[in-house]
Design an enzyme around this catalytic site. Structure first.
Site, PDB file in Angstrom:
ATOM      1  N   ASN A 211       9.902 -96.008 -63.825  1.00 27.76           N
ATOM      2  CA  ASN A 211       8.532 -95.594 -64.114  1.00 27.76           C
ATOM      3  C   ASN A 211       8.025 -94.693 -63.005  1.00 27.76           C
ATOM      4  OD1 ASN A 211       7.247 -97.369 -62.019  1.00 27.76           O
ATOM      5  ND2 ASN A 211       8.113 -98.973 -63.326  1.00 27.76           N
ATOM      6  N   ASP A 280       9.253-104.362 -67.705  1.00 25.47           N
ATOM      7  CA  ASP A 280       9.114-105.493 -68.625  1.00 25.47           C
ATOM      8  C   ASP A 280      10.398-105.725 -69.417  1.00 25.47           C
ATOM      9  OD1 ASP A 280       6.430-106.016 -67.952  1.00 25.47           O
ATOM     10  OD2 ASP A 280       5.753-104.422 -69.283  1.00 25.47           O
ATOM     11  N   LYS A 290      29.990 -93.791 -67.767  1.00 23.20           N
ATOM     12  CA  LYS A 290      28.891 -92.954 -68.248  1.00 23.20           C
ATOM     13  C   LYS A 290      28.882 -92.913 -69.766  1.00 23.20           C
ATOM     14  CE  LYS A 290      27.193 -88.201 -68.296  1.00 23.20           C
ATOM     15  NZ  LYS A 290      27.415 -86.804 -67.861  1.00 23.20           N
ATOM     16  N   PHE A 325      -1.620-107.117 -59.957  1.00 23.14           N
ATOM     17  CA  PHE A 325      -2.184-105.810 -60.300  1.00 23.14           C
ATOM     18  C   PHE A 325      -2.030-105.593 -61.791  1.00 23.14           C
ATOM     19  CE2 PHE A 325      -2.742-104.972 -55.959  1.00 23.14           C
ATOM     20  CZ  PHE A 325      -3.380-103.747 -55.809  1.00 23.14           C
ATOM     21  N   LYS A 339      -5.084-111.414 -68.352  1.00 28.80           N
ATOM     22  CA  LYS A 339      -3.913-111.581 -67.486  1.00 28.80           C
ATOM     23  C   LYS A 339      -4.198-112.580 -66.378  1.00 28.80           C
ATOM     24  CE  LYS A 339      -0.544-108.662 -65.042  1.00 28.80           C
ATOM     25  NZ  LYS A 339      -0.198-107.269 -64.668  1.00 28.80           N
ATOM     26  N   LYS A 343      -1.686-115.796 -66.345  1.00 25.63           N
ATOM     27  CA  LYS A 343      -0.704-115.886 -65.260  1.00 25.63           C
ATOM     28  C   LYS A 343      -1.099-116.899 -64.182  1.00 25.63           C
ATOM     29  CE  LYS A 343       1.317-112.509 -67.376  1.00 25.63           C
ATOM     30  NZ  LYS A 343       2.026-111.357 -66.903  1.00 25.63           N
TER      31      LYS A 343
END
Length: 399
Positions: A211, A280, A290, A325, A339, A343
């Protein structure tokens, strides 16, 4: 960061003395009141006037250079006793020997004796001089007496030799000053774990799924905690950021590696801040070779990774603080509040990619601190300033 702090620079007669002009300038930019004491040999490498212009304070070379306008304050006493921190760099074998053995025959060696503040000494000399057992014995003696030794760098020396003895980069010296003098040590005695950066989930030996996280927020959190006296472990995905001084860094690549390192470090942590952008999902299978392209499309089966924040919340010890976060593109506060409950975290720092100045790759952020007692919207701040606000909030909740 050094507003209201009195920093004394001691400059002795090494070729690297010229670098201390930049150190003085950088400290002044941090709003420190910088005073400079030089040996007479140091003045042969850089003029006292240079430091006087940069610091806007008188530079002292002579023990008997008193101030006729202020006979009460004797400089060779008041400079040392009035300092919040003393940095001696470059520290030659001569000044190291004098200080280690209580010799006070010039202004710099005299100023050190009455000082009651932290004293940082950075040896800088020829590698063979540095390795001389007498010099090494003097350095060890200084350590025993509580002086903090900044290890010299290695490389090409002015005398033409290769080896240890270079004065470290100016920014590094300033960072050492900041670490000791910049902040109130209100996290002293606390163990803090911070996660940062992206994870990389391999498809084959060449390709990964990742990301846009730069790791800047997590690294700023780790630095802020270290500046405030915490014992910090930073679990970092791949980034190009230099690790903050005084922080233990565990480098990882995958979400599974992040899970293992964070949960292990969290077993003894007082505060855990999950700022990393953890994948995730990860490929269900990793190819040994490859993956070759074909004419058609390709589907990549993915499997769920372990939820690190959920695991931390489920295994939270009494008195332990868990902060997560939340990066959202819609329904920021609603999703982040959900959240927090799901959590079992103590706080969620919510930020949105849609706000200018927030999110990945930038040096600023806009956060909302969400707790069970409410929400606190922070303005646009540097990520370091935002980190301090986060720890301010955490301390207000655990004190």
């Amino acid at each position: 960061m050094l507003a209201g702090k009195n920093i004394l620079l001691g400059v002795s007669g090494g070729i690297a003395a010229y670098k201390m002009a930049n150190v003085a300038s950088m400290l002044v930019k941090q709003h420190a009141d910088v005073h400079v004491v030089m040996t007479k040999n140091a003045a042969k490498f850089i003029t006292p006037e240079t430091f006087e212009v940069l610091t806007r304070n008188k530079v002292y070379l002579d023990t008997f250079d008193e101030r006729p306008d202020d006979p009460v304050h004797v400089p060779h006493i008041s400079l040392g006793t009035g300092a919040d921190l003393i940095l001696i760099a470059p520290a030659t074998a001569d000044i190291i020997g004098k200080i280690a053995n209580g010799i006070a025959d010039d202004m710099l060696s005299t100023v050190v004796l009455p000082a009651r503040c932290p004293i940082l000494i950075c040896p800088s000399m020829n590698v063979y001089m540095l390795e001389n057992p007498i010099v090494q014995d003097n350095i060890e003696k200084l350590k025993r007496f509580g002086y903090e030794i900044i290890e010299p760098a290695e490389g090409y020396l002015a005398c033409g030799y290769e080896g240890k003895g270079k004065l470290p980069e100016e920014s590094y010296l300033v960072e050492r000053v900041l670490l000791r003098a910049a902040c109130k040590k209100d996290l002293a005695g606390k163990r803090v774990v911070v996660s940062a950066g992206p994870t990389e989930e391999p498809l084959d030996p060449i390709r990964v799924i990742t990301n846009h996280s730069s790791g800047k927020m997590g690294y700023a959190l780790a630095r802020a905690a270290a500046l405030r006296g915490a014992q910090v472990t930073l679990v970092s995905g791949p980034t190009s950021i230099k690790a903050p001084y005084g922080v233990k860094v565990e480098h990882i690549h995958t979400a599974e590696e992040m899970y293992q390192q964070v949960t292990q470090a969290a077993e003894t942590a007082d505060i855990v801040v999950m700022a990393a952008a953890v994948a995730d999902y990860t490929p269900a299978e990793v190819a040994d070779q490859k993956i070759k392209k074909s004419d058609g499309d390709m589907a990549i089966p993915l499997k769920r990774t372990k939820d690190i924040l959920l695991s931390l919340g489920q295994n939270k010890r009494k008195g332990q603080f868990i902060c997560g976060f939340s990066m959202e593109t819609e329904k920021l506060l609603e999703n982040s509040s959900a959240k927090l409950a799901k959590k079992n975290a103590d706080m969620i720092c919510a930020n949105s990619l849609t706000q200018e100045g927030a999110g990945y790759q930038v040096d600023t952020n806009i956060l909302t601190l969400i707790t069970r007692d409410g929400q606190e919207q922070l303005p646009l701040l540097s990520k370091l300033d935002a980190s301090h606000r986060i720890f301010d909030k955490i301390l207000s909740m655990i004190d």
